[in-house]
Design a protein around this motif. Structure first.
Motif, PDB file in Angstrom:
ATOM      1  N   ALA A   1     -69.477 -10.124  42.994  1.00  0.00           N
ATOM      2  CA  ALA A   1     -68.307  -8.923  43.490  1.00  0.00           C
ATOM      3  C   ALA A   1     -68.621  -7.363  43.051  1.00  0.00           C
ATOM      4  N   THR A   2     -69.055  -7.451  41.764  1.00  0.00           N
ATOM      5  CA  THR A   2     -69.262  -5.885  41.122  1.00  0.00           C
ATOM      6  C   THR A   2     -70.548  -5.380  42.095  1.00  0.00           C
ATOM      7  N   GLN A   3     -71.670  -6.190  42.300  1.00  0.00           N
ATOM      8  CA  GLN A   3     -72.612  -5.595  43.140  1.00  0.00           C
ATOM      9  C   GLN A   3     -72.185  -5.227  44.682  1.00  0.00           C
ATOM     10  N   THR A   4     -71.447  -6.152  45.096  1.00  0.00           N
ATOM     11  CA  THR A   4     -70.809  -5.830  46.577  1.00  0.00           C
ATOM     12  C   THR A   4     -70.093  -4.692  46.660  1.00  0.00           C
ATOM     13  N   GLN A   5     -69.343  -4.470  45.610  1.00  0.00           N
ATOM     14  CA  GLN A   5     -68.219  -3.312  45.488  1.00  0.00           C
ATOM     15  C   GLN A   5     -69.142  -2.209  45.307  1.00  0.00           C
ATOM     16  N   GLN A   6     -70.133  -2.383  44.818  1.00  0.00           N
ATOM     17  CA  GLN A   6     -71.178  -0.961  44.779  1.00  0.00           C
ATOM     18  C   GLN A   6     -71.493  -0.385  45.955  1.00  0.00           C
ATOM     19  N   VAL A   7     -71.969  -1.615  46.691  1.00  0.00           N
ATOM     20  CA  VAL A   7     -72.304  -1.370  48.109  1.00  0.00           C
ATOM     21  C   VAL A   7     -71.272  -0.783  48.845  1.00  0.00           C
ATOM     22  N   LEU A   8     -70.257  -1.273  48.600  1.00  0.00           N
ATOM     23  CA  LEU A   8     -69.035  -0.933  49.902  1.00  0.00           C
ATOM     24  C   LEU A   8     -68.518   0.455  49.410  1.00  0.00           C
ATOM     25  N   SER A   9     -68.742   0.916  48.135  1.00  0.00           N
ATOM     26  CA  SER A   9     -68.284   2.237  47.637  1.00  0.00           C
ATOM     27  C   SER A   9     -69.203   3.252  47.808  1.00  0.00           C
ATOM     28  N   GLY A  10     -70.597   2.837  48.424  1.00  0.00           N
ATOM     29  CA  GLY A  10     -71.422   3.793  48.604  1.00  0.00           C
ATOM     30  C   GLY A  10     -72.438   4.128  47.047  1.00  0.00           C
ATOM     31  N   GLN A  11     -72.247   3.575  46.293  1.00  0.00           N
ATOM     32  CA  GLN A  11     -72.914   3.692  45.064  1.00  0.00           C
ATOM     33  C   GLN A  11     -74.227   3.076  44.795  1.00  0.00           C
ATOM     34  N   ALA A  12     -74.485   2.102  45.886  1.00  0.00           N
ATOM     35  CA  ALA A  12     -75.851   1.286  45.861  1.00  0.00           C
ATOM     36  C   ALA A  12     -76.061   1.011  47.322  1.00  0.00           C
ATOM     37  N   ARG A  13     -77.271   0.805  47.700  1.00  0.00           N
ATOM     38  CA  ARG A  13     -77.610   0.299  48.804  1.00  0.00           C
ATOM     39  C   ARG A  13     -77.640  -1.118  49.126  1.00  0.00           C
ATOM     40  N   PRO A  14     -77.448  -1.632  50.042  1.00  0.00           N
ATOM     41  CA  PRO A  14     -77.678  -3.210  50.523  1.00  0.00           C
ATOM     42  C   PRO A  14     -79.023  -3.540  50.417  1.00  0.00           C
ATOM     43  N   THR A  15     -79.290  -4.562  49.694  1.00  0.00           N
ATOM     44  CA  THR A  15     -80.578  -5.072  49.684  1.00  0.00           C
ATOM     45  C   THR A  15     -80.803  -6.726  50.042  1.00  0.00           C
ATOM     46  N   VAL A  16     -82.109  -6.875  50.499  1.00  0.00           N
ATOM     47  CA  VAL A  16     -82.207  -8.342  50.583  1.00  0.00           C
ATOM     48  C   VAL A  16     -81.803  -9.200  49.634  1.00  0.00           C
ATOM     49  N   GLY A  17     -82.317  -8.912  48.388  1.00  0.00           N
ATOM     50  CA  GLY A  17     -81.827  -9.503  47.258  1.00  0.00           C
ATOM     51  C   GLY A  17     -80.154  -9.816  46.824  1.00  0.00           C
ATOM     52  N   LEU A  18     -79.483  -8.765  47.380  1.00  0.00           N
ATOM     53  CA  LEU A  18     -77.949  -9.024  47.288  1.00  0.00           C
ATOM     54  C   LEU A  18     -77.616  -9.935  48.325  1.00  0.00           C
ATOM     55  N   THR A  19     -78.251 -10.052  49.702  1.00  0.00           N
ATOM     56  CA  THR A  19     -77.718 -10.842  50.902  1.00  0.00           C
ATOM     57  C   THR A  19     -78.216 -12.227  50.097  1.00  0.00           C
ATOM     58  N   VAL A  20     -79.483 -12.443  49.549  1.00  0.00           N
ATOM     59  CA  VAL A  20     -79.721 -13.699  48.741  1.00  0.00           C
ATOM     60  C   VAL A  20     -78.728 -14.330  47.611  1.00  0.00           C
ATOM     61  N   ARG A  21     -78.422 -13.390  47.151  1.00  0.00           N
ATOM     62  CA  ARG A  21     -77.456 -13.834  46.167  1.00  0.00           C
ATOM     63  C   ARG A  21     -75.936 -13.962  46.628  1.00  0.00           C
ATOM     64  N   ILE A  22     -75.567 -13.365  47.656  1.00  0.00           N
ATOM     65  CA  ILE A  22     -74.462 -13.747  48.348  1.00  0.00           C
ATOM     66  C   ILE A  22     -74.175 -15.110  49.208  1.00  0.00           C
ATOM     67  N   ASN A  23     -75.460 -15.461  49.525  1.00  0.00           N
ATOM     68  CA  ASN A  23     -75.528 -16.512  50.380  1.00  0.00           C
ATOM     69  C   ASN A  23     -75.816 -17.785  49.332  1.00  0.00           C
ATOM     70  N   SER A  24     -76.283 -17.452  48.001  1.00  0.00           N
ATOM     71  CA  SER A  24     -76.522 -18.508  46.905  1.00  0.00           C
ATOM     72  C   SER A  24     -75.228 -18.517  46.291  1.00  0.00           C
ATOM     73  N   LEU A  25     -74.201 -17.674  46.395  1.00  0.00           N
ATOM     74  CA  LEU A  25     -72.837 -17.620  45.870  1.00  0.00           C
ATOM     75  C   LEU A  25     -71.958 -18.694  46.706  1.00  0.00           C
ATOM     76  N   LYS A  26     -72.388 -18.574  48.100  1.00  0.00           N
ATOM     77  CA  LYS A  26     -71.432 -19.479  48.799  1.00  0.00           C
ATOM     78  C   LYS A  26     -72.015 -20.969  48.609  1.00  0.00           C
ATOM     79  N   VAL A  27     -73.341 -21.071  48.698  1.00  0.00           N
ATOM     80  CA  VAL A  27     -73.783 -22.526  48.209  1.00  0.00           C
ATOM     81  C   VAL A  27     -73.302 -23.229  47.014  1.00  0.00           C
ATOM     82  N   ALA A  28     -73.671 -22.239  45.920  1.00  0.00           N
ATOM     83  CA  ALA A  28     -73.186 -22.750  44.657  1.00  0.00           C
ATOM     84  C   ALA A  28     -71.725 -23.030  44.514  1.00  0.00           C
ATOM     85  N   ALA A  29     -70.857 -21.810  45.223  1.00  0.00           N
ATOM     86  CA  ALA A  29     -69.369 -22.278  45.032  1.00  0.00           C
ATOM     87  C   ALA A  29     -68.842 -23.330  45.671  1.00  0.00           C
TER      88      ALA A  29
END
Length: 153
Positions: free
Chosen positions: A62-90
């Motif tokens: 959530a923290t990493q995603t918020q940084q992307v949404l607020s423009g403080q960071a750029r979206p990366t493949v690594g973040l997409t993998v993390r978000i997909n992994s979160l869905k599976v793990a949760a």
């Protein structure tokens, strides 16, 4: 859209798992207070440590995603993998926790209603496993991990 949806659904599923665990803890307290419970079920402790993983992954993602949404960071493949992994793990872990809570609640957890019922939670969490299938996400993540490695070179 889908990555943000994964994050929001993971929060819901983690919350449902926490609620199921809370109901099981309340049932165990009730049994101990009444003198009919013996020792609290080991399933409570197992459910708690299992819940810690998705909670931590959710907070970090959530923290990493918020940084992307607020423009403080750029979206990366690594973040997409993390978000997909979160869905599976949760989704996977929430179901495990709900079943552990059911064991702790006993027949009261199986009932359709009542303060210790986890039946609806289990039914609702069951959809998490098929809502954008985990196997498909894991396959996608495997492909993305190969892309991420190439980006790192």
């Amino acid at each position: 859209m889908i990555p943000l949806t994964h994050l929001l659904w993971a929060a819901v599923w983690t919350g449902l798992a926490a609620e199921a665990l809370d109901r099981s803890v309340r049932m165990a307290r009730r049994k101990l207070t009444a003198g009919t419970g013996g020792q609290p079920p080991a399933a409570l402790a197992e459910a708690r440590w299992r819940l810690a993983g998705p909670e931590a992954l959710l907070a970090e993602t959530a923290t990493q995603t918020q940084q992307v949404l607020s423009g403080q960071a750029r979206p990366t493949v690594g973040l997409t993998v993390r978000i997909n992994s979160l869905k599976v793990a949760a989704s996977e872990t929430a179901m495990e926790i709900a079943f552990l809570a059911l064991r702790g609640c006993g027949i009261a957890g199986y009932m359709e209603s009542g303060p210790f019922s986890v039946a609806r939670i289990i039914r609702d969490l069951s959809s998490s496993l098929v809502m954008i299938g985990n196997d498909w996400l894991l396959h996608t993540n495997s492909q993305m991990l190969l892309m991420e490695r190439q980006e790192a070179r």
